[in-house]
Design a protein around this motif. Structure first.
Motif, mmCIF file in Angstrom:
data_model
loop_
_atom_site.group_PDB
_atom_site.id
_atom_site.type_symbol
_atom_site.label_atom_id
_atom_site.label_comp_id
_atom_site.label_asym_id
_atom_site.label_seq_id
_atom_site.Cartn_x
_atom_site.Cartn_y
_atom_site.Cartn_z
ATOM 1 N N GLY A 252 0.824 -1.208 0.000
ATOM 2 C CA GLY A 252 0.000 0.000 0.000
ATOM 3 C C GLY A 252 0.856 1.255 0.000
ATOM 4 O O GLY A 252 0.613 2.198 -0.770
ATOM 5 N N MET A 253 1.878 1.285 0.850
ATOM 6 C CA MET A 253 2.766 2.446 0.920
ATOM 7 C C MET A 253 3.507 2.652 -0.405
ATOM 8 O O MET A 253 3.618 3.777 -0.902
ATOM 9 C CB MET A 253 3.788 2.254 2.052
ATOM 10 N N GLY A 254 3.993 1.557 -0.985
ATOM 11 C CA GLY A 254 4.686 1.636 -2.271
ATOM 12 C C GLY A 254 3.772 2.159 -3.366
ATOM 13 O O GLY A 254 4.170 2.998 -4.188
ATOM 14 N N ARG A 255 2.531 1.694 -3.357
ATOM 15 C CA ARG A 255 1.552 2.155 -4.364
ATOM 16 C C ARG A 255 1.256 3.641 -4.194
ATOM 17 O O ARG A 255 1.113 4.381 -5.167
ATOM 18 C CB ARG A 255 0.259 1.346 -4.258
ATOM 19 N N TYR A 256 1.136 4.084 -2.942
ATOM 20 C CA TYR A 256 0.884 5.510 -2.685
ATOM 21 C C TYR A 256 2.027 6.366 -3.237
ATOM 22 O O TYR A 256 1.791 7.345 -3.966
ATOM 23 C CB TYR A 256 0.716 5.765 -1.184
ATOM 24 N N ALA A 257 3.264 5.986 -2.894
ATOM 25 C CA ALA A 257 4.434 6.754 -3.344
ATOM 26 C C ALA A 257 4.513 6.762 -4.874
ATOM 27 O O ALA A 257 4.755 7.806 -5.494
ATOM 28 C CB ALA A 257 5.705 6.160 -2.746
ATOM 29 N N LEU A 258 4.286 5.611 -5.473
ATOM 30 C CA LEU A 258 4.359 5.493 -6.925
ATOM 31 C C LEU A 258 3.292 6.365 -7.596
ATOM 32 O O LEU A 258 3.565 7.038 -8.597
ATOM 33 C CB LEU A 258 4.177 4.024 -7.329
ATOM 34 N N SER A 259 2.086 6.378 -7.039
ATOM 35 C CA SER A 259 1.010 7.162 -7.658
ATOM 36 C C SER A 259 1.331 8.660 -7.622
ATOM 37 O O SER A 259 1.051 9.387 -8.578
ATOM 38 C CB SER A 259 -0.335 6.879 -6.982
ATOM 39 N N ARG A 260 1.942 9.114 -6.519
ATOM 40 C CA ARG A 260 2.330 10.522 -6.434
ATOM 41 C C ARG A 260 3.403 10.843 -7.480
ATOM 42 O O ARG A 260 3.376 11.896 -8.109
ATOM 43 C CB ARG A 260 2.876 10.862 -5.035
ATOM 44 N N ALA A 261 4.339 9.916 -7.652
ATOM 45 C CA ALA A 261 5.427 10.141 -8.614
ATOM 46 C C ALA A 261 4.904 10.147 -10.050
ATOM 47 O O ALA A 261 5.319 10.972 -10.874
ATOM 48 C CB ALA A 261 6.493 9.063 -8.445
ATOM 49 N N VAL A 262 3.994 9.226 -10.346
ATOM 50 C CA VAL A 262 3.429 9.137 -11.700
ATOM 51 C C VAL A 262 2.639 10.410 -12.017
ATOM 52 O O VAL A 262 2.764 10.988 -13.113
ATOM 53 C CB VAL A 262 2.535 7.882 -11.824
ATOM 54 N N GLU A 263 1.860 10.859 -11.061
ATOM 55 C CA GLU A 263 1.081 12.097 -11.229
ATOM 56 C C GLU A 263 2.020 13.270 -11.542
ATOM 57 O O GLU A 263 1.767 14.075 -12.452
ATOM 58 C CB GLU A 263 0.364 12.334 -9.886
ATOM 59 N N TYR A 264 3.100 13.346 -10.785
ATOM 60 C CA TYR A 264 4.079 14.424 -10.958
ATOM 61 C C TYR A 264 4.766 14.319 -12.322
ATOM 62 O O TYR A 264 4.931 15.315 -13.030
ATOM 63 C CB TYR A 264 5.106 14.337 -9.826
ATOM 64 N N ALA A 265 5.149 13.093 -12.686
ATOM 65 C CA ALA A 265 5.887 12.885 -13.941
ATOM 66 C C ALA A 265 5.017 13.170 -15.167
ATOM 67 O O ALA A 265 5.527 13.515 -16.234
ATOM 68 C CB ALA A 265 6.421 11.454 -14.000
ATOM 69 N N ARG A 266 3.710 13.036 -15.014
ATOM 70 C CA ARG A 266 2.797 13.340 -16.122
ATOM 71 C C ARG A 266 2.669 14.851 -16.343
ATOM 72 O O ARG A 266 2.441 15.308 -17.451
ATOM 73 C CB ARG A 266 1.391 12.804 -15.800
ATOM 74 N N GLU A 267 2.781 15.604 -15.240
ATOM 75 C CA GLU A 267 2.477 17.034 -15.311
ATOM 76 C C GLU A 267 3.706 17.939 -15.336
ATOM 77 O O GLU A 267 3.669 19.009 -15.939
ATOM 78 C CB GLU A 267 1.595 17.430 -14.110
ATOM 79 N N ARG A 268 4.760 17.527 -14.673
ATOM 80 C CA ARG A 268 5.965 18.374 -14.554
ATOM 81 C C ARG A 268 6.664 18.462 -15.907
ATOM 82 O O ARG A 268 7.100 17.443 -16.458
ATOM 83 C CB ARG A 268 6.890 17.770 -13.499
ATOM 84 N N THR A 269 6.731 19.682 -16.431
ATOM 85 C CA THR A 269 7.323 19.859 -17.759
ATOM 86 C C THR A 269 8.650 20.610 -17.657
ATOM 87 O O THR A 269 8.728 21.671 -17.045
ATOM 88 C CB THR A 269 6.354 20.629 -18.681
ATOM 89 N N VAL A 270 9.690 20.015 -18.232
ATOM 90 C CA VAL A 270 10.998 20.654 -18.353
ATOM 91 C C VAL A 270 11.330 20.630 -19.844
ATOM 92 O O VAL A 270 11.181 19.592 -20.479
ATOM 93 C CB VAL A 270 12.062 19.894 -17.535
ATOM 94 N N TRP A 271 11.775 21.744 -20.391
ATOM 95 C CA TRP A 271 11.907 21.890 -21.839
ATOM 96 C C TRP A 271 10.522 21.763 -22.483
ATOM 97 O O TRP A 271 9.629 22.512 -22.171
ATOM 98 C CB TRP A 271 12.949 20.916 -22.416
ATOM 99 N N LYS A 272 10.304 20.751 -23.302
ATOM 100 C CA LYS A 272 9.044 20.775 -24.062
ATOM 101 C C LYS A 272 8.021 19.729 -23.639
ATOM 102 O O LYS A 272 6.844 19.856 -23.948
ATOM 103 C CB LYS A 272 9.344 20.599 -25.556
#
Length: 386
Positions: A252-272
């Motif tokens: 459960g803890m691993g899934r929580y951390a992963l979901s936060r990271a995936v959400e961030y990686a989808r939205e955080r834009t560097v360059w294009k």
């Protein structure tokens, strides 16, 4: 039922618990910890919905399910960021042991309130000099007339301050051989001679850790749970569910951390493009997802075997599940923090505290090295080094 494919009932349970978890979430738990409180609201609501006692017999107000169902509840609360550690202890260990081995009177007294969450029970096995090695436990129980008298110390016992009683692992002397054998005793919180001291932990959790002292604690004969001669059989009836539930906690803890990271990686834009488009970010997250899914499969297998009554096979699978889940959790948390960079260390994103928390599943309730020892000896038949 196959242990690999979840039933429709299990999927429905997952979805219902996930909805409950979402209403509380990580911010709720963080505030509870900061205020020095306990997650009473979440505990009560989960109890009212029947989730806390899902593994306990229907005759005593439980759900009539098993560790398979209880592990789903804990995993989904963990994935929402608000796991309840006392679920591992109160319904999973203590509830299971009392349901399987307790007297009728013990079952009537304890199972209904454990199932509806109105009472909780802690579990005391670990000792300063023995760790969780049940063969070296020095807490002893001697008969005195019709009573038992317990003496000894315990350490790293969770939630003793809120628990109505603690299921203590002591050792009694075999009259025939003089050898000590493990036995389980229900010790009420206010028993004379039963002292506790809170341990100052770097790890911040809602459930506090305690050192216990049992100084000639006198208990009536009916404080003994089960058969005095059953020993390890009864003990492992509680320890195997503990390992499965620790795996659920970690997944459960691993899934929580992963979901936060995936959400961030989808939205955080560097360059294009979003950073999640880069394989150096995407692949480690995908790998973490795979490892968490594999660990969950082994956890489901362990729970299935335990609920089917195959204690020996369940012991092996539960140890493996706990090992796999802990490794997957630590890696997922580490990768999540890394994905967020500096943001991964801020309070806003709530991941940094998981760096410490994720380590718990590697060392408790049994270290990964002891699990490797178990698999070496029991599964592979290699000679013991100790």
């Amino acid at each position: 039922m196959s242990p690999v494919i979840e039933t429709e009932e299990h999927k429905a349970l997952r979805s219902a618990v996930a909805a409950l978890g979402k209403r509380y979430g990580r911010n709720y738990l963080t505030k509870v910890i900061a205020d020095g409180g306990h997650p009473d609201e979440l505990w009560s609501e989960a109890a009212k919905l029947g989730y806390l006692g899902v593994n306990l017999p229907e005759a005593y107000g439980g759900g009539g399910g098993g560790i398979s169902e209880l592990s789903i509840v804990l995993e989904e609360l963990g994935a929402a960021g608000c796991p309840l550690l006392m679920m591992v202890v109160s319904p999973a260990i203590c509830g299971t042991v009392i349901a399987r081995f307790g007297t009728k009177a013990q079952q009537q007294e304890w199972l209904p309130p454990l199932a509806d969450g109105t009472r909780t029970m802690a579990f005391g096995i670990t000792e300063p000099d023995a760790g969780s090695n049940s063969h070296r436990i020095t807490t002893t129980a001697r008969r005195d007339g019709g009573d038992w008298v317990l003496t000894g110390r315990k350490v790293f016992i969770s939630g003793v301050d809120i628990a109505d009683a603690t299921l203590i692992v002591g050792r009694t002397e075999d009259a025939r051989t003089g050898r000590l054998k493990p036995c389980l005793f229900i010790v009420p919180r206010d028993a004379d001679g039963f002292g506790r001291r809170q341990i100052d932990m770097e790890l911040q959790g809602a459930e506090k850790q305690f050192e216990l002292t049992l100084d000639d604690v006198r208990l009536p004969a009916d404080a003994l749970v089960g058969d005095e001669d059953a020993g390890l059989l009864q003990l492992f009836a509680g320890l195997n569910p503990e390992r499965v539930m620790t795996a659920a906690f970690a997944i459960g803890m691993g899934r929580y951390a992963l979901s936060r990271a995936v959400e961030y990686a989808r939205e955080r834009t560097v360059w294009k493009e979003p950073i999640g488009a880069h394989q150096a970010v995407a692949h480690p997250l995908a790998q973490s997802h795979i490892e968490l899914e594999l660990a969950r499969l082994m956890m489901q297998k362990a729970a299935f075997l335990y609920d089917s009554g195959d204690d020996i096979a369940a012991g092996e699978a539960a140890n493996m599940a706990k090992y796999a889940a802990a490794e997957a959790c630590v890696k997922a948390v580490d990768q999540a923090v890394h994905t967020l960079g500096g943001n991964g260390l801020t309070r806003e994103f709530g991941l940094a505290s998981l760096i410490t928390a994720s380590r718990v599943s590697r060392i408790a309730p049994v270290s990964r090295e002891m699990i490797l020892n178990y698999v070496s000896h029991q599964t592979l038949g290699l000679p013991k080094s100790y």
